[in-house]
Design a protein around this motif. Sequence first.
Motif, PDB file in Angstrom:
ATOM      1  N   LEU A 225       0.851  -1.186   0.000  1.00 32.43           N
ATOM      2  CA  LEU A 225       0.000   0.000   0.000  1.00 32.43           C
ATOM      3  C   LEU A 225       0.889   1.240   0.000  1.00 32.43           C
ATOM      4  N   ILE A 226       0.622   2.146  -0.948  1.00 33.01           N
ATOM      5  CA  ILE A 226       1.391   3.385  -1.086  1.00 33.01           C
ATOM      6  C   ILE A 226       0.441   4.558  -0.858  1.00 33.01           C
ATOM      7  N   ALA A 227       0.861   5.504  -0.018  1.00 38.11           N
ATOM      8  CA  ALA A 227       0.063   6.691   0.303  1.00 38.11           C
ATOM      9  C   ALA A 227       0.334   7.799  -0.715  1.00 38.11           C
ATOM     10  N   PRO A 228      -0.605   8.758  -0.819  1.00 36.94           N
ATOM     11  CA  PRO A 228      -0.410   9.865  -1.760  1.00 36.94           C
ATOM     12  C   PRO A 228       0.879  10.660  -1.548  1.00 36.94           C
ATOM     13  N   ASP A 229       1.425  10.658  -0.333  1.00 32.99           N
ATOM     14  CA  ASP A 229       2.690  11.361  -0.093  1.00 32.99           C
ATOM     15  C   ASP A 229       3.905  10.526  -0.505  1.00 32.99           C
ATOM     16  N   LYS A 230       3.647   9.388  -1.171  1.00 29.43           N
ATOM     17  CA  LYS A 230       4.656   8.471  -1.709  1.00 29.43           C
ATOM     18  C   LYS A 230       5.291   7.567  -0.646  1.00 29.43           C
ATOM     19  N   SER A 231       4.819   7.669   0.594  1.00 29.30           N
ATOM     20  CA  SER A 231       5.313   6.768   1.635  1.00 29.30           C
ATOM     21  C   SER A 231       4.646   5.400   1.457  1.00 29.30           C
ATOM     22  N   ILE A 232       5.259   4.400   2.049  1.00 25.27           N
ATOM     23  CA  ILE A 232       4.731   3.034   2.006  1.00 25.27           C
ATOM     24  C   ILE A 232       4.333   2.659   3.429  1.00 25.27           C
ATOM     25  N   PRO A 233       3.077   2.978   3.813  1.00 24.51           N
ATOM     26  CA  PRO A 233       2.660   2.677   5.188  1.00 24.51           C
ATOM     27  C   PRO A 233       2.494   1.187   5.443  1.00 24.51           C
ATOM     28  N   LYS A 234       2.289   0.424   4.376  1.00 22.64           N
ATOM     29  CA  LYS A 234       2.119  -1.020   4.541  1.00 22.64           C
ATOM     30  C   LYS A 234       2.947  -1.721   3.465  1.00 22.64           C
ATOM     31  N   PRO A 235       4.172  -2.186   3.830  1.00 21.21           N
ATOM     32  CA  PRO A 235       5.043  -2.821   2.844  1.00 21.21           C
ATOM     33  C   PRO A 235       4.630  -4.240   2.477  1.00 21.21           C
ATOM     34  N   ASP A 236       3.660  -4.787   3.183  1.00 19.17           N
ATOM     35  CA  ASP A 236       3.140  -6.115   2.825  1.00 19.17           C
ATOM     36  C   ASP A 236       1.895  -6.396   3.650  1.00 19.17           C
ATOM     37  N   ILE A 237       0.752  -6.469   2.991  1.00 17.92           N
ATOM     38  CA  ILE A 237      -0.490  -6.829   3.680  1.00 17.92           C
ATOM     39  C   ILE A 237      -0.539  -8.347   3.745  1.00 17.92           C
ATOM     40  N   TRP A 238      -0.438  -8.866   4.973  1.00 12.73           N
ATOM     41  CA  TRP A 238      -0.413 -10.318   5.165  1.00 12.73           C
ATOM     42  C   TRP A 238      -0.971 -10.644   6.531  1.00 12.73           C
ATOM     43  N   PRO A 239      -1.726 -11.695   6.716  1.00 14.24           N
ATOM     44  CA  PRO A 239      -2.168 -12.622   5.693  1.00 14.24           C
ATOM     45  C   PRO A 239      -3.097 -11.934   4.694  1.00 14.24           C
ATOM     46  N   LEU A 240      -3.050 -12.433   3.499  1.00 17.35           N
ATOM     47  CA  LEU A 240      -3.760 -11.820   2.386  1.00 17.35           C
ATOM     48  C   LEU A 240      -5.216 -12.267   2.374  1.00 17.35           C
ATOM     49  N   THR A 241      -6.058 -11.460   3.005  1.00 18.93           N
ATOM     50  CA  THR A 241      -7.497 -11.694   2.995  1.00 18.93           C
ATOM     51  C   THR A 241      -8.190 -10.384   2.651  1.00 18.93           C
ATOM     52  N   MET A 242      -9.416 -10.472   2.179  1.00 19.04           N
ATOM     53  CA  MET A 242     -10.179  -9.271   1.875  1.00 19.04           C
ATOM     54  C   MET A 242     -10.336  -8.418   3.138  1.00 19.04           C
ATOM     55  N   VAL A 243     -10.588  -9.054   4.258  1.00 18.93           N
ATOM     56  CA  VAL A 243     -10.763  -8.332   5.516  1.00 18.93           C
ATOM     57  C   VAL A 243      -9.493  -7.555   5.873  1.00 18.93           C
ATOM     58  N   ASN A 244      -8.327  -8.173   5.738  1.00 18.91           N
ATOM     59  CA  ASN A 244      -7.075  -7.477   6.049  1.00 18.91           C
ATOM     60  C   ASN A 244      -6.822  -6.315   5.097  1.00 18.91           C
ATOM     61  N   ILE A 245      -7.118  -6.502   3.825  1.00 19.90           N
ATOM     62  CA  ILE A 245      -6.944  -5.419   2.849  1.00 19.90           C
ATOM     63  C   ILE A 245      -7.875  -4.260   3.206  1.00 19.90           C
ATOM     64  N   ILE A 246      -9.131  -4.587   3.472  1.00 23.02           N
ATOM     65  CA  ILE A 246     -10.107  -3.553   3.832  1.00 23.02           C
ATOM     66  C   ILE A 246      -9.680  -2.844   5.114  1.00 23.02           C
ATOM     67  N   ASP A 247      -9.258  -3.593   6.130  1.00 22.50           N
ATOM     68  CA  ASP A 247      -8.821  -2.994   7.391  1.00 22.50           C
ATOM     69  C   ASP A 247      -7.639  -2.042   7.188  1.00 22.50           C
ATOM     70  N   GLU A 248      -6.678  -2.445   6.368  1.00 25.04           N
ATOM     71  CA  GLU A 248      -5.509  -1.584   6.108  1.00 25.04           C
ATOM     72  C   GLU A 248      -5.921  -0.306   5.390  1.00 25.04           C
ATOM     73  N   LEU A 249      -6.818  -0.417   4.422  1.00 29.90           N
ATOM     74  CA  LEU A 249      -7.268   0.769   3.686  1.00 29.90           C
ATOM     75  C   LEU A 249      -8.093   1.692   4.586  1.00 29.90           C
ATOM     76  N   LEU A 250      -8.966   1.109   5.401  1.00 34.36           N
ATOM     77  CA  LEU A 250      -9.752   1.923   6.330  1.00 34.36           C
ATOM     78  C   LEU A 250      -8.856   2.620   7.350  1.00 34.36           C
ATOM     79  N   SER A 251      -7.850   1.905   7.860  1.00 40.22           N
ATOM     80  CA  SER A 251      -6.957   2.522   8.845  1.00 40.22           C
ATOM     81  C   SER A 251      -6.100   3.624   8.212  1.00 40.22           C
ATOM     82  N   ALA A 252      -5.928   3.582   6.894  1.00 40.66           N
ATOM     83  CA  ALA A 252      -5.204   4.643   6.189  1.00 40.66           C
ATOM     84  C   ALA A 252      -6.112   5.839   5.906  1.00 40.66           C
ATOM     85  N   GLY A 253      -7.422   5.686   6.202  1.00 40.47           N
ATOM     86  CA  GLY A 253      -8.358   6.785   5.979  1.00 40.47           C
ATOM     87  C   GLY A 253      -9.110   6.715   4.668  1.00 40.47           C
TER      88      GLY A 253
END
Length: 184
Positions: free
Chosen positions: A140-168
Amino acid sequence: MYRKLLFIIIFLISVLHTQTGVSQTPLTTAPNFTAIDSRGNYHDLYSYLNNGQYVLLDFFYNECLVCQTHVPEVDNAFIQFGCNSEEVYFLGVNFENTDGEVITFENEYGLHYSNISGDDGGGNDIVSLFQVIAFPTIILIAPDKSIPKPDIWPLTMVNIIDELLSAGVDTMPCPSAAIHKNSF
């Protein structure tokens, strides 16, 4: 012979990744890239980021069994977040496959977002640029070009959604035209 050995090494690293969940890129800031996806569409990472979008990069290769299994998880998250029409842009980065092989993969596994092939589109260079060593890897890459999440794992829809929601990033319905535009 070399290609077969390379696939065996990648497979073993992927198994290790599955077991350990180790971060898959050492980068903290995303380097820019430009590439053409398997359908001939141009992609420039910084253009998406400069437009205020997050970018979720899905690194995979066709023969990766774990990648194949997790396609529905990533694709469902893509649909939950507006099908690239809102705050997050999903983009697949393939390693070692041609445009034709990537299109076959998209059709076989029901993948709706754009994918840059390894051999024809520049995916191999992007894998090297981000120093990805195991597949699948979701960054996951943020608009400021930082990488707040260098690897979403375990790879589930719930984890992806949680990471995106926590990023705002907010969930958003997929416009019907967008899912059809991105469908192959």
